[in-house]
Every structure is written in C-alpha cells, then in structure tokens.
Write a protein that holds these residues in place. Structure first.
Motif, PDB file in Angstrom:
ATOM      1  N   ASN A   1       0.811  -1.222   0.000  1.00  0.00           N
ATOM      2  CA  ASN A   1       0.000   0.000   0.000  1.00  0.00           C
ATOM      3  C   ASN A   1       0.842   1.269   0.000  1.00  0.00           C
ATOM      4  O   ASN A   1       1.871   1.353   0.683  1.00  0.00           O
ATOM      5  CB  ASN A   1      -0.892   0.018   1.245  1.00  0.00           C
ATOM      6  CG  ASN A   1      -1.743   1.273   1.320  1.00  0.00           C
ATOM      7  OD1 ASN A   1      -2.793   1.357   0.680  1.00  0.00           O
ATOM      8  ND2 ASN A   1      -1.304   2.264   2.095  1.00  0.00           N
TER       9      ASN A   1
ATOM     10  N   SER B   1      -2.198  -1.890  -3.465  1.00  0.00           N
ATOM     11  CA  SER B   1      -3.185  -1.022  -2.821  1.00  0.00           C
ATOM     12  C   SER B   1      -2.715   0.409  -3.031  1.00  0.00           C
ATOM     13  O   SER B   1      -1.804   0.885  -2.354  1.00  0.00           O
ATOM     14  CB  SER B   1      -3.272  -1.354  -1.326  1.00  0.00           C
ATOM     15  OG  SER B   1      -4.111  -0.437  -0.647  1.00  0.00           O
TER      16      SER B   1
ATOM     17  N   PRO C   1      -7.544   2.222  -1.772  1.00  0.00           N
ATOM     18  CA  PRO C   1      -7.912   2.690  -0.436  1.00  0.00           C
ATOM     19  C   PRO C   1      -8.551   4.075  -0.520  1.00  0.00           C
ATOM     20  O   PRO C   1      -7.949   5.009  -1.057  1.00  0.00           O
ATOM     21  CB  PRO C   1      -6.563   2.733   0.296  1.00  0.00           C
ATOM     22  CG  PRO C   1      -5.535   2.873  -0.780  1.00  0.00           C
ATOM     23  CD  PRO C   1      -6.090   2.215  -1.997  1.00  0.00           C
TER      24      PRO C   1
ATOM     25  N   THR D   1     -10.884  -0.405  -0.673  1.00  0.00           N
ATOM     26  CA  THR D   1     -10.701  -0.589   0.766  1.00  0.00           C
ATOM     27  C   THR D   1     -11.089   0.710   1.450  1.00  0.00           C
ATOM     28  O   THR D   1     -10.356   1.706   1.395  1.00  0.00           O
ATOM     29  CB  THR D   1      -9.239  -0.944   1.105  1.00  0.00           C
ATOM     30  OG1 THR D   1      -8.846  -2.107   0.373  1.00  0.00           O
ATOM     31  CG2 THR D   1      -9.103  -1.230   2.595  1.00  0.00           C
TER      32      THR D   1
ATOM     33  N   TRP E   1     -11.502   3.141   4.426  1.00  0.00           N
ATOM     34  CA  TRP E   1     -10.881   3.329   5.731  1.00  0.00           C
ATOM     35  C   TRP E   1     -11.316   4.664   6.322  1.00  0.00           C
ATOM     36  O   TRP E   1     -11.873   5.520   5.621  1.00  0.00           O
ATOM     37  CB  TRP E   1      -9.350   3.271   5.611  1.00  0.00           C
ATOM     38  CG  TRP E   1      -8.761   4.376   4.778  1.00  0.00           C
ATOM     39  CD1 TRP E   1      -8.649   4.420   3.430  1.00  0.00           C
ATOM     40  CD2 TRP E   1      -8.230   5.617   5.265  1.00  0.00           C
ATOM     41  NE1 TRP E   1      -8.069   5.601   3.021  1.00  0.00           N
ATOM     42  CE2 TRP E   1      -7.792   6.350   4.130  1.00  0.00           C
ATOM     43  CE3 TRP E   1      -8.049   6.163   6.537  1.00  0.00           C
ATOM     44  CZ2 TRP E   1      -7.205   7.616   4.248  1.00  0.00           C
ATOM     45  CZ3 TRP E   1      -7.461   7.418   6.659  1.00  0.00           C
ATOM     46  CH2 TRP E   1      -7.050   8.124   5.513  1.00  0.00           C
TER      47      TRP E   1
END
Length: 328
Positions: A151, A185, A225, A251, A253
């Motif tokens: 990531n 990522s 993300p 993803t 977050w």
C-alpha cells in the motif's frame, strides 16, 4: 457403492493436484477471497487490525483471529540491534521498533504454518524504504502462502491535500518488478477530519489514477484505499473507477475523528460499489453504525457450507505445499 466412493476419491485427488500445480507453478497473487473462502464473495466480512507494529500487537491480532494485518514500514532502527537503518515496523514520526520487517514476516510465516490464517498489508510512507522492503519480501517469498497487499498513497488527493505522495512511477515499477505476487493497494493523499468535514473524489482524481495504471500496464490485482467520509460523497465517481478497472476492489478506511454520512456510505457500499468489491476497514464505532449485518449479506450466505469445507481443504494443501517447498 464402490463406484460412487471411487468417483469421490478421484475427484478429491484431481482437485488436490490442480491446487498444488496452480500454487507451485503460478506467479499470481494469492487473493483474499480464495484464502478466506468462508466470506463467500462478501468482502465486507473481512476483519482488519491496524498498526500491527510491535511483537505484542502482532501476537494479539493473531490471537484474536484477525484476517488481515495492516502494518507500517519505515527505514529505522531495531531496539537492541546494531543501529543500522533497516525496514522496521513503525508509523512516522516513530522510526524505532522491536520488530523489523524481516522479523514480522518470519513471525507471520510461523503463525500460518501452525494453522493460523492471516494476510498482511504493508503500508509504505516513503519511497526510500520500498526497495529494501521488497528485497526482504523476496527472501521470504518461497514461504509466503498468504495474501500480501502493498500500500501507498501515490497521487495527490481531495481537499487540496499537501501531504507528499509516494512517487507513483517508482512504487509501481518496483512492486511490479520485484514482487508481482502481491495485490497493489494504491490511493490518494487526503486532507480530512477535525474541522475539515466535507470532500469527495473528483473525476480528475479518478482519471489520474487510471492513467498512471495504464502507463505502467499494471496486471496485478488492485485495491483502491478510499476514505469513508469522502466515499459517502463520491458514489458516481468511484463507480466509474470500478467499471474502468475490472476486477479491482476498494478498501474503505477512516480515522476516529472523521465526519461520515453513514446513510450515504451505506448506500455506496451496498448498491453502487457492491459488497463483492468493498473491504471495510473502519473503527468499530463506524462499522456498527453501518449495520452491515447478516441480513445485508444473505446474497452470499448460500456459499457458506461449501466455503467451510474449502477452507479446510485449502489449509491442508497449504501445509503440504510448505513441506514440499522446503525439500526443493
């Protein structure tokens, strides 16, 4: 009766060798969906641990049976070590730890060999730590039979973010070349939280991401993300990214202090992006408000009995593979 038993035995034998050959001869990434088949195609069911940057935090996360372990990697020093700068598990501005990246990988490999299933997500804040980290990963590659996400925020993002991104070209070049069996990522820097409570991902942000991925001809699995508070305002824009980058995931977050329109976010997850394309890695307080309960996940529940059997089968095959690789 005998014919029926033989047929089942033959099926299991053939399935075993298909998995064996696929894993020993393939350079493709190990997907979270395949590694945790009990989730069906519902990625919101995957559980996450944050900042697993010490031996104690790693031990606790494994004990709690967390599926994905997120950890930060920086160039720093190991407590009690030589003082040399090496990849260690710490979040800036900290740059000392009782756990190096090499030690982290060794521990996770050991846990998985003992039957604990978990994957890892390594978060890189600077480009300087990337090459030595990927070299460390390569040393463990023959033992890694679990999902690995790499990531970084590689592009400037919403609300005029002033955080310097990790150089996109360097990150993609090194990851694709040195560790192609990972999921990438890749996201945007963000400026949000506290007094800043409004923002969204724009068409320009999405276009810039599409262009850099196309330029580097990225073939690895991708997850984007994205910050929950801004996802809630960006359904249409992110739907374009979903459609233009096939087989990619998101993803989601959030920080504890982020303002989030829960109803909008829930709508984006369930009806725009889809639970088969979204990991939800947010604080428990926000996750509880989203109410992504079993009733919302019924579309994948029919796969649960088969998934349980498959999980046991995959675990058995993984242990055999590890023994096989050690003998080579």
């Amino acid at each position: 009766m005998c014919k029926r038993m033989c047929t089942k035995t033959q099926f299991v034998f053939i399935a075993f060798w298909i998995v064996l050959l696929a894993q020993t001869g393939s350079s493709s990434a190990i997907s979270i969906e395949e590694y945790f088949p009990e989730t069906g195609s519902n990625l919101t069911a995957v559980t996450w641990a944050h900042a697993v940057n010490s031996r104690r935090e790693l031990e606790d996360a494994v004990k709690d049976k967390i599926m994905m372990l997120e950890a930060d990697v920086v160039l720093g020093t190991l407590k009690g070590g030589s003082g040399d700068l090496i990849p260690v598990m710490a979040h800036p501005p900290n740059n000392t730890s009782d756990l190096s990246l090499d030690g982290f990988l060794t521990e996770v490999v050991t846990y998985t060999q003992k039957g604990h299933r978990c994957g890892i997500k390594l978060d890189f804040k600077t480009v300087e730590v990337l090459a030595p980290s990927l070299t460390t990963l390569q040393r463990h590659e023959h033992q890694i039979n679990f999902p690995v996400m790499l990531n970084a925020d590689i592009l400037p993002g919403p609300v005029d973010s002033t955080t310097k991104p990790v150089d996109a070209d360097t990150f993609l070049d090194l990851c694709v070349t040195l560790f192609p069996t990972s999921t990438l990522s890749v996201g945007w820097t963000t400026r949000y939280g506290g007094l800043i409570f409004n923002g969204s991902y724009s068409e320009e942000h999405v276009k810039a991401m599409e262009e850099v991925l196309k330029r580097h001809q990225v073939k690895q699995p991708l997850t984007f993300p994205v910050r929950a508070g801004m996802v809630a305002n960006s359904g249409i824009t992110l739907a374009r990214l979903k459609n233009n980058v096939p087989n990619s995931t998101f993803t989601i977050w959030s920080s504890d202090t982020d303002a989030v329109n829960v109803n909008n976010l829930r709508e984006v997850i369930l009806n725009i992006l889809g639970i088969d394309r979204v990991y939800v890695d947010v604080p428990k307080s926000l996750l509880d408000k989203l109410q992504l309960s079993s009733s919302d996940r019924q579309r994948t529940s029919s796969a649960a009995p088969l998934a349980s059997v498959t999980a046991v089968f995959v675990s058995m095959v993984s242990m055999i593979l590890l023994k096989f690789k050690r003998r080579m």
